[in-house]
Design a protein around this motif. Structure first.
Motif, mmCIF file in Angstrom:
data_model
loop_
_atom_site.group_PDB
_atom_site.id
_atom_site.type_symbol
_atom_site.label_atom_id
_atom_site.label_comp_id
_atom_site.label_asym_id
_atom_site.label_seq_id
_atom_site.Cartn_x
_atom_site.Cartn_y
_atom_site.Cartn_z
ATOM 1 N N ARG A 1 0.883 -1.169 0.000
ATOM 2 C CA ARG A 1 0.000 0.000 0.000
ATOM 3 C C ARG A 1 0.914 1.210 0.000
ATOM 4 O O ARG A 1 1.544 1.540 1.019
ATOM 5 C CB ARG A 1 -0.881 0.008 1.252
ATOM 6 N N LEU A 2 0.972 1.859 -1.158
ATOM 7 C CA LEU A 2 2.000 2.879 -1.370
ATOM 8 C C LEU A 2 1.986 3.975 -0.313
ATOM 9 O O LEU A 2 3.014 4.280 0.301
ATOM 10 C CB LEU A 2 1.827 3.480 -2.767
ATOM 11 N N ASP A 3 0.805 4.562 -0.061
ATOM 12 C CA ASP A 3 0.751 5.699 0.874
ATOM 13 C C ASP A 3 1.138 5.280 2.291
ATOM 14 O O ASP A 3 1.902 5.968 2.970
ATOM 15 C CB ASP A 3 -0.644 6.346 0.845
ATOM 16 N N ARG A 4 0.652 4.118 2.721
ATOM 17 C CA ARG A 4 0.937 3.666 4.089
ATOM 18 C C ARG A 4 2.415 3.352 4.285
ATOM 19 O O ARG A 4 3.001 3.678 5.317
ATOM 20 C CB ARG A 4 0.142 2.396 4.420
ATOM 21 N N LEU B 1 7.711 4.462 6.453
ATOM 22 C CA LEU B 1 9.162 4.330 6.264
ATOM 23 C C LEU B 1 9.848 5.610 5.841
ATOM 24 O O LEU B 1 11.081 5.685 5.836
ATOM 25 C CB LEU B 1 9.470 3.222 5.237
ATOM 26 N N GLY B 2 9.076 6.612 5.453
ATOM 27 C CA GLY B 2 9.707 7.852 5.016
ATOM 28 C C GLY B 2 10.309 7.706 3.630
ATOM 29 O O GLY B 2 9.879 6.864 2.847
ATOM 30 N N ASP B 3 11.363 8.468 3.403
ATOM 31 C CA ASP B 3 11.883 8.576 2.054
ATOM 32 C C ASP B 3 12.948 7.525 1.732
ATOM 33 O O ASP B 3 14.076 7.873 1.400
ATOM 34 C CB ASP B 3 12.448 9.999 1.883
ATOM 35 N N VAL B 4 12.589 6.246 1.831
ATOM 36 C CA VAL B 4 13.561 5.201 1.471
ATOM 37 C C VAL B 4 13.171 4.641 0.100
ATOM 38 O O VAL B 4 12.015 4.752 -0.297
ATOM 39 C CB VAL B 4 13.580 4.053 2.513
ATOM 40 N N PRO B 5 14.127 4.065 -0.635
ATOM 41 C CA PRO B 5 13.759 3.497 -1.942
ATOM 42 C C PRO B 5 12.785 2.326 -1.767
ATOM 43 O O PRO B 5 13.036 1.431 -0.947
ATOM 44 C CB PRO B 5 15.087 3.015 -2.528
ATOM 45 N N ASP C 1 14.131 -4.872 1.289
ATOM 46 C CA ASP C 1 14.409 -4.246 2.591
ATOM 47 C C ASP C 1 13.108 -3.863 3.287
ATOM 48 O O ASP C 1 13.011 -3.913 4.514
ATOM 49 C CB ASP C 1 15.202 -2.939 2.413
ATOM 50 N N ILE C 2 12.121 -3.449 2.496
ATOM 51 C CA ILE C 2 10.830 -3.012 3.046
ATOM 52 C C ILE C 2 10.289 -4.068 4.013
ATOM 53 O O ILE C 2 9.823 -3.766 5.094
ATOM 54 C CB ILE C 2 9.789 -2.794 1.915
ATOM 55 N N LEU C 3 10.400 -5.333 3.568
ATOM 56 C CA LEU C 3 9.851 -6.436 4.353
ATOM 57 C C LEU C 3 10.883 -7.057 5.286
ATOM 58 O O LEU C 3 10.588 -7.369 6.443
ATOM 59 C CB LEU C 3 9.332 -7.521 3.393
ATOM 60 N N LEU C 4 12.111 -7.239 4.789
ATOM 61 C CA LEU C 4 13.048 -8.105 5.506
ATOM 62 C C LEU C 4 13.961 -7.392 6.490
ATOM 63 O O LEU C 4 14.610 -8.043 7.313
ATOM 64 C CB LEU C 4 13.861 -8.936 4.501
ATOM 65 N N ALA D 1 10.025 -3.820 9.169
ATOM 66 C CA ALA D 1 8.889 -4.699 9.477
ATOM 67 C C ALA D 1 8.204 -4.228 10.760
ATOM 68 O O ALA D 1 6.967 -4.223 10.858
ATOM 69 C CB ALA D 1 9.365 -6.144 9.607
ATOM 70 N N ALA D 2 9.010 -3.790 11.740
ATOM 71 C CA ALA D 2 8.431 -3.320 13.006
ATOM 72 C C ALA D 2 7.541 -2.105 12.758
ATOM 73 O O ALA D 2 6.437 -2.006 13.309
ATOM 74 C CB ALA D 2 9.543 -2.972 13.990
ATOM 75 N N ARG D 3 7.987 -1.215 11.889
ATOM 76 C CA ARG D 3 7.191 -0.009 11.606
ATOM 77 C C ARG D 3 5.927 -0.321 10.824
ATOM 78 O O ARG D 3 4.962 0.448 10.872
ATOM 79 C CB ARG D 3 8.024 0.993 10.800
ATOM 80 N N LEU D 4 5.961 -1.428 10.057
ATOM 81 C CA LEU D 4 4.815 -1.745 9.197
ATOM 82 C C LEU D 4 3.865 -2.766 9.821
ATOM 83 O O LEU D 4 2.797 -3.055 9.262
ATOM 84 C CB LEU D 4 5.321 -2.274 7.849
ATOM 85 N N ALA D 5 4.255 -3.301 10.973
ATOM 86 C CA ALA D 5 3.486 -4.405 11.570
ATOM 87 C C ALA D 5 2.005 -4.054 11.736
ATOM 88 O O ALA D 5 1.123 -4.833 11.357
ATOM 89 C CB ALA D 5 4.099 -4.792 12.909
ATOM 90 N N ALA D 6 1.736 -2.873 12.253
ATOM 91 C CA ALA D 6 0.347 -2.492 12.539
ATOM 92 C C ALA D 6 -0.474 -2.392 11.257
ATOM 93 O O ALA D 6 -1.696 -2.574 11.261
ATOM 94 C CB ALA D 6 0.330 -1.165 13.282
ATOM 95 N N CYS D 7 0.210 -2.115 10.184
ATOM 96 C CA CYS D 7 -0.463 -1.910 8.898
ATOM 97 C C CYS D 7 -0.780 -3.250 8.203
ATOM 98 O O CYS D 7 -1.664 -3.331 7.360
ATOM 99 C CB CYS D 7 0.474 -1.025 8.091
ATOM 100 N N GLY D 8 -0.045 -4.331 8.565
ATOM 101 C CA GLY D 8 -0.392 -5.655 8.035
ATOM 102 C C GLY D 8 0.616 -6.256 7.076
ATOM 103 O O GLY D 8 0.596 -5.977 5.883
ATOM 104 N N ILE D 9 1.497 -7.112 7.622
ATOM 105 C CA ILE D 9 2.488 -7.803 6.784
ATOM 106 C C ILE D 9 2.043 -9.243 6.541
ATOM 107 O O ILE D 9 1.647 -9.938 7.477
ATOM 108 C CB ILE D 9 3.875 -7.809 7.471
ATOM 109 N N MET D 10 2.119 -9.675 5.305
ATOM 110 C CA MET D 10 1.722 -11.048 4.974
ATOM 111 C C MET D 10 2.711 -11.687 4.002
ATOM 112 O O MET D 10 3.328 -10.994 3.207
ATOM 113 C CB MET D 10 0.325 -11.063 4.346
#
Ligand code: N2P
Length: 363
Positions: free
Chosen positions: A137-140, A145-149, A154-157, A162-171
């Motif tokens: 989900r691009l906006d979330r 994560l801010g301005d990272v590529p 890296d986004i997931l692993l 992953a800690a920052r995205l956990a609440a948003c839903g990792i699958m």
């Protein structure tokens, strides 16, 4: 009286198709992987009824086929490892090219790539192909994560991401076969390695994000979760993400989904149309393969499921938006960085399966 009617009976018998079974084609394909109108058209044109079952992981397909007598006429295994194993085990029936004149529509360069595991391409034709990557989900993800590529795993692993995205839903899709190679590649290791050291590293990487993962589920459920916005980051198949993005757009609830083809090198795969050796109706199977290999039919399928096919003449009939989407048709540069998974030996598969159970259990 009876005598006079006999010729009429004979005529009637001839008009009825040989046996009921001859007129049914049993297809076992991936979920969300065909245009249903194409199947209806096959039945209209041939009179052959299609019984259509779906699976959503190679593990499920292999489990079903390894018992034998699956009752299917058409299966669609990935070139490696599943198709390669089936060819080696003699579990597939060689395709009679004379019955499949549209075989000549296939892209010879792509078919050459799968000839390494099926010399002479005797047992299967490429149906569709694609990559493994992330639906996000691009906006979330941007907000978290801010301005990272946003072009790699890296986004997931990376555990901090992953800690920052956990609440948003990792699958993640529930398939060690189709997930582990990408994890190994991200670690800078051989994606096909079965070495203990590499397996340990992959397990450590997965365990490090495990507390932040909401679900490890079938790829078909991941598609749904991306479309509804329930998944924020999901590792799955390219076209499934692009289908989910289209569904999300149609729903108009502000869910914007994008696909990330890992920059470090995406896993590339080819799914093969093949006929089990014990198929009840191999003639109908060949008719079906021949039917699918028509340019207009293949274009309709690609338009619907957002995976590229192996019939170049279909290209002009593919919608412009799909044709120009680099996530559907990766650039030559992205392809040059991609890799194809191999076929791990049985012992390695056992190790990978056990690793995966621990990952799922989280201990
Ligand atoms: C379709 C899944 C794509 C097939 N839902 C992966 N080889």
């Amino acid at each position: 009286m009876f005598r006079r009617l006999l010729p009429l009976f004979a005529l009637l018998l001839m008009a009825v198709p040989a046996t009921a079974q001859d007129r049914v084609l049993n297809v076992y394909n991936w979920s969300d992987y065909i245009d249903p109108e194409v199947v209806a058209r096959f039945t209209r044109e041939t009179g052959i009824r299609v019984r259509y079952d779906v699976y959503d992981s190679l593990e499920t397909l292999e489990g079903r086929l390894s018992a034998g007598r699956s009752g299917y006429d058409i299966v669609v295994p990935t070139s490696e490892p599943t198709f390669a194993r089936l060819v080696r085990a003699g579990a597939l029936r060689p395709v009679d090219r004379a019955a499949v004149p549209n075989w000549t529509n296939l892209n010879p360069t792509l078919m050459q790539r799968v000839a390494t595991i099926d010399p002479g391409n005797r047992h299967g034709a490429i149906y569709l192909w694609g990559t493994v990557g992330l639906g996000i989900r691009l906006d979330r993800v941007r907000a978290a994560l801010g301005d990272v590529p946003l072009d790699n795993l890296d986004i997931l692993l990376k555990p901090e991401n992953a800690a920052r995205l956990a609440a948003c839903g990792i699958m993640l899709m529930d398939s060690p076969t189709d997930v582990l190679p990408s994890v190994l590649r991200w670690l800078g290791r051989d994606p096909n390695s079965s070495a203990t050291d590499d397996m340990r590293a992959a397990e450590r990487a997965l365990m490090a994000i495990r507390p932040h993962v909401r679900a490890i589920i079938a790829s078909s459920s991941i598609l749904d979760a991306l479309a509804t916005g329930e998944a924020c980051v999901a590792l799955t198949y390219s076209g499934d993400v692009i289908q989910a993005a289209a569904r999300a757009r149609e729903a108009g609830r502000g869910v914007e989904v994008g696909y990330v083809m890992p920059r470090e090198g995406a896993q590339l795969w080819f799914d093969m149309m093949a006929i089990p050796a014990d198929a009840p109706n191999p003639e109908a199977a060949q008719q079906f393969i021949n039917f699918l290999l028509q340019p207009d039919v293949m274009a309709a399928i690609t338009n619907q499921v957002r995976y590229p096919n192996a019939v170049p003449a279909s290209q002009p009939l593919v919608n412009e938006a799909v044709r120009n989407d680099p996530n559907v048709f990766p650039s030559a540069e992205a392809l040059s960085r991609s890799f194809v998974a191999g076929t791990p030996p049985r012992e390695a598969v056992r190790l990978r399966t056990r690793l995966w159970s621990r990952f799922k259990a989280g201990r």
